[in-house]
Design a protein around this motif. Sequence first.
Motif, PDB file in Angstrom:
ATOM      1  N   GLN A 293     -68.114  33.544 -17.525  1.00  0.00           N
ATOM      2  CA  GLN A 293     -67.793  33.695 -19.001  1.00  0.00           C
ATOM      3  C   GLN A 293     -67.479  35.086 -19.170  1.00  0.00           C
ATOM      4  N   ARG A 294     -66.060  35.310 -19.293  1.00  0.00           N
ATOM      5  CA  ARG A 294     -65.437  36.586 -19.262  1.00  0.00           C
ATOM      6  C   ARG A 294     -64.554  36.786 -20.184  1.00  0.00           C
ATOM      7  N   PHE A 295     -63.763  37.936 -20.305  1.00  0.00           N
ATOM      8  CA  PHE A 295     -62.781  38.237 -21.031  1.00  0.00           C
ATOM      9  C   PHE A 295     -62.124  39.730 -20.515  1.00  0.00           C
ATOM     10  N   TRP A 296     -60.772  39.960 -21.018  1.00  0.00           N
ATOM     11  CA  TRP A 296     -60.374  41.308 -20.515  1.00  0.00           C
ATOM     12  C   TRP A 296     -59.902  41.995 -21.554  1.00  0.00           C
ATOM     13  N   VAL A 297     -59.780  43.481 -21.377  1.00  0.00           N
ATOM     14  CA  VAL A 297     -59.398  44.505 -22.381  1.00  0.00           C
ATOM     15  C   VAL A 297     -58.197  45.066 -21.701  1.00  0.00           C
ATOM     16  N   HIS A 298     -56.989  45.284 -22.345  1.00  0.00           N
ATOM     17  CA  HIS A 298     -55.889  45.930 -21.435  1.00  0.00           C
ATOM     18  C   HIS A 298     -55.646  46.973 -22.542  1.00  0.00           C
ATOM     19  N   ASP A 299     -55.577  48.270 -21.853  1.00  0.00           N
ATOM     20  CA  ASP A 299     -54.784  49.381 -22.687  1.00  0.00           C
ATOM     21  C   ASP A 299     -53.605  49.592 -22.701  1.00  0.00           C
ATOM     22  N   GLN A 300     -53.097  50.529 -23.487  1.00  0.00           N
ATOM     23  CA  GLN A 300     -51.515  50.323 -23.751  1.00  0.00           C
ATOM     24  C   GLN A 300     -50.656  50.707 -22.478  1.00  0.00           C
ATOM     25  N   ASP A 301     -51.280  51.111 -21.332  1.00  0.00           N
ATOM     26  CA  ASP A 301     -50.613  51.018 -20.053  1.00  0.00           C
ATOM     27  C   ASP A 301     -50.765  49.910 -19.183  1.00  0.00           C
ATOM     28  N   GLY A 302     -51.365  49.018 -19.668  1.00  0.00           N
ATOM     29  CA  GLY A 302     -51.639  47.672 -18.979  1.00  0.00           C
ATOM     30  C   GLY A 302     -52.742  47.572 -17.984  1.00  0.00           C
ATOM     31  N   ILE A 303     -53.698  48.683 -17.931  1.00  0.00           N
ATOM     32  CA  ILE A 303     -54.639  48.752 -17.296  1.00  0.00           C
ATOM     33  C   ILE A 303     -55.787  47.803 -17.804  1.00  0.00           C
ATOM     34  N   ALA A 304     -56.370  46.711 -17.174  1.00  0.00           N
ATOM     35  CA  ALA A 304     -57.188  45.917 -17.380  1.00  0.00           C
ATOM     36  C   ALA A 304     -58.652  45.919 -17.059  1.00  0.00           C
ATOM     37  N   THR A 305     -59.549  45.858 -18.121  1.00  0.00           N
ATOM     38  CA  THR A 305     -60.824  45.869 -17.935  1.00  0.00           C
ATOM     39  C   THR A 305     -61.562  44.580 -17.784  1.00  0.00           C
ATOM     40  N   GLU A 306     -62.045  43.900 -16.933  1.00  0.00           N
ATOM     41  CA  GLU A 306     -62.675  42.497 -17.075  1.00  0.00           C
ATOM     42  C   GLU A 306     -64.156  42.746 -17.444  1.00  0.00           C
ATOM     43  N   ILE A 307     -64.508  42.093 -18.560  1.00  0.00           N
ATOM     44  CA  ILE A 307     -65.880  42.264 -19.065  1.00  0.00           C
ATOM     45  C   ILE A 307     -66.599  40.946 -18.718  1.00  0.00           C
ATOM     46  N   GLN A 308     -67.724  40.963 -18.174  1.00  0.00           N
ATOM     47  CA  GLN A 308     -68.526  39.614 -17.938  1.00  0.00           C
ATOM     48  C   GLN A 308     -69.428  39.468 -19.099  1.00  0.00           C
TER      49      GLN A 308
END
Length: 333
Positions: free
Chosen positions: A264-279
């Motif tokens: 069960q997860r989602f992703w946050v992308h910054d304005q440079d497209g760098i993604a952080t996956e959050i569990q």
Amino acid sequence: MTPDDAPIRFAILGAARIATKVGKAIQDANGAELSVIASRELSKAETWKQHHGARLAVEGYEEALRQPDIDAVYIPLPPSLHKEWTIKSAEAGKHVLCEKPTAMDAHEAREMLAVCKANGVQFMDGTMWPHTPRSQQMSQVLNDGTLGELRRVVSAFSIQMPDTPDQHRYIPELGGGALYDIGWYCVRASLWAFADVPTHVYASATYHRGVDNNATAILWFSENRVASFDCGYDLTRRKWMEVVGESGNLVCDDFLSPWDIEKQRFWVHDQDGIATEIQSPSVVQETCMVESFVQIIRSKELSEYWPQVSLDNQRVIDALMVSARTGNREEVK
């Protein structure tokens, strides 16, 4: 009135398929007990009880409401029956957990909620995903400035819905249609993300057997915020959402229910497209919803949020239904 630590005892009014999932959630939820299953035919109630568990099977929904030890009801009936049985349940002093959409229109919903309030019982609709830890984690990201000012919400929910004669989702008189049924969740995503109600909406739809089976919608909010979504009964299964801010975006590819309960997860992308996956914690969302409902009942302080967001959801759906028929941009009333 039950003691503070006593389980909240539920009756289910109807043996619909969704009742199986929510019935198990009631059994699994902390502080809840599945006491009664009611059906118009006693044989169906007895069969359900045998396969899925309940203390008592009864014939007729009225009989369930007459049970003095029932604290709450779950209503999995078609939308055309929600008003009648919500009002009867509230007048019998039972708290109401009712499947979505809340009603056939906002006028019915207002009447239902007024009766619940007058009788001092909690109303909550069956939109499950906002009750999960993942939803709470996503809310934190939306509200802590990570994404900057929020500007867009984009979502989709589609499934392949079999066209069978007894499928109530294809019967207008029972409250059928993709907007009522699955567009409801996409509307809720925009209300949840923006914590607001749109001023105007527009929808385009195709129709089958008198109901919309595919729709695309735009929702205009104040402060230059816009939401859009599509929903349909004729596409592969999709259930994703994106919330876009001025400096980042949040993406959840299964916000309605996890593809994999262990991921069960989602992703946050910054304005440079760098993604952080959050569990997020692995939970069953039906159980989370029931536990949320039970906590409110036990607190003896009725929540105004859940009835209001349900009514707002209905108001937006009503406007979208009108727009899909007229082809005009419609005000949310």
